[in-house]
Design a protein around this motif. Sequence first.
Motif, short mmCIF file in Angstrom:
data_model
loop_
_atom_site.label_atom_id
_atom_site.label_comp_id
_atom_site.label_asym_id
_atom_site.label_seq_id
_atom_site.Cartn_x
_atom_site.Cartn_y
_atom_site.Cartn_z
N ARG A 1 0.84 -1.19 0.00
CA ARG A 1 0.00 0.00 0.00
C ARG A 1 0.88 1.25 0.00
N PHE A 2 0.39 2.24 -0.72
CA PHE A 2 1.13 3.49 -0.84
C PHE A 2 0.24 4.63 -0.35
N TYR A 3 0.84 5.56 0.38
CA TYR A 3 0.11 6.71 0.94
C TYR A 3 0.80 7.99 0.51
N ALA A 4 0.04 8.90 -0.07
CA ALA A 4 0.58 10.16 -0.57
C ALA A 4 -0.21 11.31 0.02
N ASN A 5 0.47 12.13 0.80
CA ASN A 5 -0.17 13.27 1.46
C ASN A 5 0.50 14.57 1.03
N ASP A 6 -0.28 15.63 1.04
CA ASP A 6 0.25 16.98 0.85
C ASP A 6 -0.76 17.96 1.42
N LYS A 7 -0.27 19.08 1.91
CA LYS A 7 -1.22 20.05 2.49
C LYS A 7 -1.95 20.85 1.42
#
Length: 707
Positions: free
Chosen positions: A262-268
């Motif tokens: 699983r891959f998680y990509a966050n940004d504000k």
Amino acid sequence: MSTTTSYDYFVTCAQGLEPLVEEELKSFGIEQVKAVRSGVNFSGSKQQGYQVCLWSRYASRVLLRLSEFKVHDVMDLYLGCSYVAWEDVFDIKKTFAIDFSGKNEEIRNTQFGALKVKDAIVDRFRKKLDDRPNVEKGNSQVRINVRLFKDKAHVYLDLAGSPLHHRGYKTETGAAPLKENLAAAIVRRSGWQTDTHMLDPMCGSGTLVIEAALMATNRAPGLLRDGYAFEHWKDHDVELWTSMLAQAQVQNKRNENKSDTRFYANDKSRRLIEIARSNAQRAGVADLITFSVKDATELGNPLDGQTGHIISNPPYGERMGEMTGAIELYSNLGNRFKKSFPGWQVSLFSTDTELLSCIGLRASKTYKLFNGPLECVLKNYSISERSMASDKPAIYATDFANRLKKNLQQRRKWAKREGVDCFRLYDADLPEYNVAIDLYVDHLVVQEYAPPKNIDPAKARRRILDVVATARHVLEIPEDKLFLKVREVQKGKSQYQTLNKKQSLLSASEYNALFEVNLSDYLDTGLFLDHRPTRKKLGELAQGKHFLNLFCYTASASVHAALGGAASTTSVDMSNTYIDWAKRNFQLNKIKGAHHFEQADCLKWLDHCQHQYDLIFIDPPTFSNSKRMQGTFDVQRDHVELLQNARKNLTTGGVLVFSNNKRGFKLDHDAVNELGFEIQDFSKQSIPEDFKRNDKIHQCWILTLCR
């Protein structure tokens, strides 16, 4: 063109990626491989050349060698390229372009070199076919690459055309995008394994997680490209290429979503998350990635206690105005990693080794990589199961912290007695921390004195990071209330350039006066703190006087004169910006009456002035060559003439206060006496308590006109 089945190739890559490309080529079954700087040479079949174009994750270009020859002068270059059978390489109806790099003693300009290669190709076609192909720089069908090194030229056919990092899935990016092949290299060098869950807390346009997902599903990175230049090569094997494409498409389809990782990509930034999600959809890996709009410093573990690998490319904070935010970000990230991600691996890519130290973790491995021209580092960390987070940034400069605490305790008491709320807190007290720090109410301005050229830039960077982090901690100053600037020797036009346009305005009090200060937009804030006693003295002298302030800047001296009971004030400066600022200072203090503001060259204005003044203040620049002036002004050279012109507008018995901040300035006492002035050196009394360490910061004289 040779009909043999073996070709010589040169696969280019960013500096630092050569070992990865070499390893990758060997994994393709290519045996004759040799890494050199910024690339790898190999001999292989046409199929292997196609394979590198389609499957390489780290390469930039795949170049097929056509010829190499000695080059001593321009004619050698032209003739060498003329001997290549270009009519066997591509059809006359195809467009072509030249990429030329390198130089020697005779060929020093790449555009000139490219022009000569183009001439040779065109002349060859005209000679053989009585016609010529067209050059199209932007979107050519055939690209010729010529590399000149010392006395040898290497001529190549660029098989891909556009660089291989153009995968085809990115149509939009963020402000500082990573190239896809560099992102793949970062993932590879991080030590991440394809069965390990991955998180990018500052994903931008999503390149790192997308490249990792392509690796996890073993999908051909070049499958989405809009064609390859070798499809216009006369020796192109259409059947072979069609078969290879079909196999890659079948494999891609078979491997679609075939991964438990699983891959998680966050940004504000919500916009960047939308871009990243669209890029992932085009790449065919969107179903493997969870996208979220989140601040990196508020992250939690998305895996319910399981461990994984954080890989990210945080903002660099290259400009001085961004550094305080970058220090805050990196320090908070370090604390967040320790608090929420025990047992995880972390890999961070940055141009700034010293900034990475603010993370507060010890790197287990460091790699040097290049992002275009920027030399960067990738640092790998292991988060201990027992790592403890701190709510405060790490303090690296203990001596500096102790000096700040001592100064703050003393200066705050003194400032309260004086009735001022802005003062110098620190002025290079410790040689290794060569900065000036001013406190404006509850805001901090840190001015770094530009280090000498013999000081290691990395060491200087480390120290300024220590200064900012330590000052914020000791003084409990939030990020948005600290301003960092670099002070260098300024001359002429460079003196008052705008740094930015944030308009961080503040009202500062001094004795009985208020002043607007701008902490962000200029090197100086609008209030010279070292002139505080001089302004106070002018206020005491001004009762009932007509006051003239030349080179008035923001007219802080005029404000004190007006509040001191001046019958009138006149403030003159060449800058419209400062004249408008001066008017706002008068409005801030609710001053009304006979107060005048003149936007003019002070020297010209004096020549035409018909008024008489009882009190004049002159604090000229050390040097000026403004485009609004005729000629230049040098305070050492021109001060006597300036005082002579001002004398004509000074009443007998009147006072002229003259100051300047030129180091080593010498007042011409004899000439000034000849003008009829009685001279009182006021320099010592004009240096305030908070500037005693730097008592040469300015000089000041009170000149009384006796005749």
